[in-house]
Scaffold this motif. Structure first.
Motif, mmCIF file in Angstrom:
data_model
loop_
_atom_site.group_PDB
_atom_site.id
_atom_site.type_symbol
_atom_site.label_atom_id
_atom_site.label_comp_id
_atom_site.label_asym_id
_atom_site.label_seq_id
_atom_site.Cartn_x
_atom_site.Cartn_y
_atom_site.Cartn_z
ATOM 1 N N UNK A 1 -36.278 -19.557 99.899
ATOM 2 C CA UNK A 1 -35.013 -19.333 99.313
ATOM 3 C C UNK A 1 -34.592 -20.246 98.082
ATOM 4 N N UNK A 2 -34.950 -21.503 98.402
ATOM 5 C CA UNK A 2 -34.682 -22.528 97.311
ATOM 6 C C UNK A 2 -35.461 -22.119 95.926
ATOM 7 N N UNK A 3 -36.670 -21.729 96.217
ATOM 8 C CA UNK A 3 -37.571 -21.138 94.971
ATOM 9 C C UNK A 3 -36.572 -20.093 94.351
ATOM 10 N N UNK A 4 -36.248 -19.154 94.975
ATOM 11 C CA UNK A 4 -35.525 -17.918 94.543
ATOM 12 C C UNK A 4 -34.175 -18.317 93.888
ATOM 13 N N UNK A 5 -33.702 -19.338 94.414
ATOM 14 C CA UNK A 5 -32.165 -19.753 93.738
ATOM 15 C C UNK A 5 -32.706 -20.559 92.266
ATOM 16 N N UNK A 6 -33.742 -21.363 92.261
ATOM 17 C CA UNK A 6 -33.976 -21.835 91.191
ATOM 18 C C UNK A 6 -34.424 -21.039 90.127
ATOM 19 N N UNK A 7 -35.232 -19.972 90.407
ATOM 20 C CA UNK A 7 -35.429 -18.624 89.546
ATOM 21 C C UNK A 7 -36.968 -19.220 88.882
ATOM 22 N N UNK A 8 -37.527 -18.290 88.282
ATOM 23 C CA UNK A 8 -38.767 -18.275 87.800
ATOM 24 C C UNK A 8 -38.922 -19.231 86.559
ATOM 25 N N UNK A 9 -39.896 -19.601 86.271
ATOM 26 C CA UNK A 9 -40.372 -20.793 85.268
ATOM 27 C C UNK A 9 -40.419 -19.980 83.930
ATOM 28 N N UNK A 10 -40.335 -20.894 82.823
ATOM 29 C CA UNK A 10 -40.463 -20.376 81.719
ATOM 30 C C UNK A 10 -41.621 -19.410 81.440
ATOM 31 N N UNK B 1 -36.750 -30.283 84.845
ATOM 32 C CA UNK B 1 -36.115 -30.447 86.349
ATOM 33 C C UNK B 1 -36.490 -29.266 87.110
ATOM 34 N N UNK B 2 -36.209 -28.211 86.668
ATOM 35 C CA UNK B 2 -36.374 -26.939 87.602
ATOM 36 C C UNK B 2 -37.985 -26.826 88.024
ATOM 37 N N UNK B 3 -38.821 -26.908 86.760
ATOM 38 C CA UNK B 3 -40.166 -26.860 87.044
ATOM 39 C C UNK B 3 -40.622 -27.701 88.136
ATOM 40 N N UNK B 4 -39.970 -28.997 88.026
ATOM 41 C CA UNK B 4 -40.537 -29.930 89.229
ATOM 42 C C UNK B 4 -39.957 -29.455 90.679
ATOM 43 N N UNK B 5 -38.729 -29.022 90.649
ATOM 44 C CA UNK B 5 -38.399 -28.459 91.859
ATOM 45 C C UNK B 5 -39.034 -27.333 92.561
ATOM 46 N N UNK B 6 -39.317 -26.732 91.568
ATOM 47 C CA UNK B 6 -40.163 -25.374 91.956
ATOM 48 C C UNK B 6 -41.731 -25.909 92.517
ATOM 49 N N UNK B 7 -42.181 -26.803 91.693
ATOM 50 C CA UNK B 7 -43.679 -27.342 92.191
ATOM 51 C C UNK B 7 -43.186 -27.983 93.387
ATOM 52 N N UNK C 1 -44.572 -24.943 100.839
ATOM 53 C CA UNK C 1 -44.722 -23.563 101.249
ATOM 54 C C UNK C 1 -46.435 -23.496 101.343
ATOM 55 N N UNK C 2 -47.238 -23.991 100.455
ATOM 56 C CA UNK C 2 -48.534 -23.944 100.577
ATOM 57 C C UNK C 2 -49.162 -24.670 101.463
ATOM 58 N N UNK C 3 -48.684 -25.942 101.834
ATOM 59 C CA UNK C 3 -49.233 -26.833 102.897
ATOM 60 C C UNK C 3 -48.774 -26.215 104.224
ATOM 61 N N UNK C 4 -47.667 -25.587 104.339
ATOM 62 C CA UNK C 4 -47.323 -24.716 105.679
ATOM 63 C C UNK C 4 -48.283 -23.425 105.746
ATOM 64 N N UNK C 5 -48.643 -22.942 104.804
ATOM 65 C CA UNK C 5 -49.453 -21.926 105.072
ATOM 66 C C UNK C 5 -50.650 -22.178 105.057
ATOM 67 N N UNK C 6 -51.099 -23.342 104.675
ATOM 68 C CA UNK C 6 -52.511 -23.714 105.046
ATOM 69 C C UNK C 6 -52.896 -24.381 106.468
ATOM 70 N N UNK C 7 -51.754 -24.533 107.267
ATOM 71 C CA UNK C 7 -51.945 -25.116 108.717
ATOM 72 C C UNK C 7 -52.601 -24.101 109.412
ATOM 73 N N UNK D 1 -46.881 -36.180 100.142
ATOM 74 C CA UNK D 1 -45.763 -36.621 100.884
ATOM 75 C C UNK D 1 -44.503 -36.823 100.071
ATOM 76 N N UNK D 2 -44.702 -37.295 98.664
ATOM 77 C CA UNK D 2 -43.738 -37.510 97.858
ATOM 78 C C UNK D 2 -43.141 -36.174 97.363
ATOM 79 N N UNK D 3 -43.931 -35.277 97.393
ATOM 80 C CA UNK D 3 -43.225 -33.791 96.828
ATOM 81 C C UNK D 3 -42.381 -33.301 98.047
ATOM 82 N N UNK D 4 -42.972 -33.539 99.098
ATOM 83 C CA UNK D 4 -42.199 -33.031 100.687
ATOM 84 C C UNK D 4 -40.618 -33.774 100.482
#
Length: 198
Positions: free
Chosen positions: A31-40, A102-108, A114-120, A137-140
């Motif tokens: 939901x956060x990704x959808x709110x932030x929107x696509x990257x350039x 800033x948006x790109x960093x928040x998207x990353x 998402x990717x770390x949860x999908x890899x579980x 950990x810092x990104x989380x």
């Protein structure tokens, strides 16, 4: 380890999450990704250099959540005495050159969650132990902060007093599930901060 992060030998952090917790965090990050929107890059012309020089928006977002995630840089009580026009002009200029990054960093950060949860690999009960590198950990940590800011904006949390009121909401209040997620993410965030402190 259930419900809180613990340090891993050599750096990083680990937390045991059940199936429901994994689903909640993943859903909130999506939901956060959808709110932030696509990257350039998704909207960029064929010229790869154009993206490097793309300017962001100069006006603050209208959505209160996005306002919380991307606040004005030159407004508020801590700013030197400037006229409102000067504050708006400085904020507009700053936003134009920084918001895309800033948006790109928040998207990353959200994508890392998402990717770390999908890899579980789920255990028999559907839960799993999430192990994160120091960088993950810092990104989380940044993503958990963004999720809490987003939920806090929806709940109109501005200061500590507002948070105290959330504890007293009756169970039948429709905001209760969002409040529980807000408080739970706060606990996760706090233990992750403690884990990353030297």
């Amino acid at each position: 380890m259930p419900g809180h992060f613990e340090p891993l030998p050599g750096g990083g952090a680990a937390v045991a999450l059940d199936e429901v917790e994994i689903s909640i965090i993943r859903s909130l990050a999506v939901q956060l990704l959808e709110l932030i929107g696509p990257g350039p890059a998704e909207n960029a012309p064929d010229d790869p250099l154009a993206e490097l020089f793309a300017e962001g928006p100069s006006e603050p977002p209208s959505d209160p959540v996005l306002q919380r995630l991307f606040p004005d840089a030159y407004s508020g009580p801590d700013v030197e005495a400037r006229s409102p026009e000067e504050q708006r002009a400085h904020s507009s200029e700053f936003r134009r050159f920084t918001e895309n990054d800033l948006r790109a960093g928040k998207r990353d950060n959200a994508l890392t969650v998402i990717r770390s949860l999908d890899a579980l690999t789920p255990a028999g009960d559907g839960g799993a132990v999430l192990e994160l590198s120091p960088a993950q950990s810092e990104q989380w940590l940044r993503a958990l902060n963004d999720l809490r800011l987003a939920i806090g904006a929806r709940l109109d949390v501005v200061d500590e007093e507002d948070t105290e009121l959330l504890y007293r909401l009756p169970d039948e209040d429709p905001r209760k599930p969002m409040v529980l997620a807000y408080l739970w993410l706060g606990g996760l965030q706090e233990t992750l901060v403690e884990t990353l402190m030297p």
